[in-house]
Design an enzyme around this catalytic site. Sequence first.
Site, mmCIF file in Angstrom:
data_model
loop_
_atom_site.group_PDB
_atom_site.id
_atom_site.type_symbol
_atom_site.label_atom_id
_atom_site.label_comp_id
_atom_site.label_asym_id
_atom_site.label_seq_id
_atom_site.Cartn_x
_atom_site.Cartn_y
_atom_site.Cartn_z
ATOM 1 N N CYS A 153 103.686 30.955 95.388
ATOM 2 C CA CYS A 153 104.063 31.811 96.527
ATOM 3 C C CYS A 153 105.564 32.119 96.495
ATOM 4 O O CYS A 153 106.385 31.218 96.670
ATOM 5 C CB CYS A 153 103.673 31.079 97.809
ATOM 6 S SG CYS A 153 104.351 31.759 99.320
ATOM 7 N N CYS A 187 107.475 31.293 99.649
ATOM 8 C CA CYS A 187 107.607 29.831 99.739
ATOM 9 C C CYS A 187 108.782 29.357 98.892
ATOM 10 O O CYS A 187 109.570 28.501 99.323
ATOM 11 C CB CYS A 187 106.331 29.137 99.263
ATOM 12 S SG CYS A 187 104.865 29.528 100.231
#
Length: 106
Positions: free
Chosen positions: A30, A33
């Site tokens: 991600c 992230c």
Amino acid sequence: MEYKFTADNFETEVLNSSIPVLVDFYADWCNPCRMMGPVVARVAQEYEGKMKVGKCNIDENMEVAKKYHVSSIPAFVIFRDGKPAADFVGSMPAAELKEKVEQALG
């Protein structure tokens, strides 16, 4: 210090913690992230002793993510006294994350 939360230590480190805990639910693949990584690390340093801050990889700990209804990442949940007290989703500037943490801590 930034903690690594797993299904094996979640109850001990998060739910039974004597201080509030910020859990960053994330995945290695991600991009948002990954962008939040340094921000979360900075918050962990700033709140050392007042709050535990750590990460929980949703791919490795799916049952924990499901239990707390994590459907988008990065997802942040603040636990107090073993229960979710606040949650928010998405990448954000450090100042915004700290503001949300301060609101949750009261």
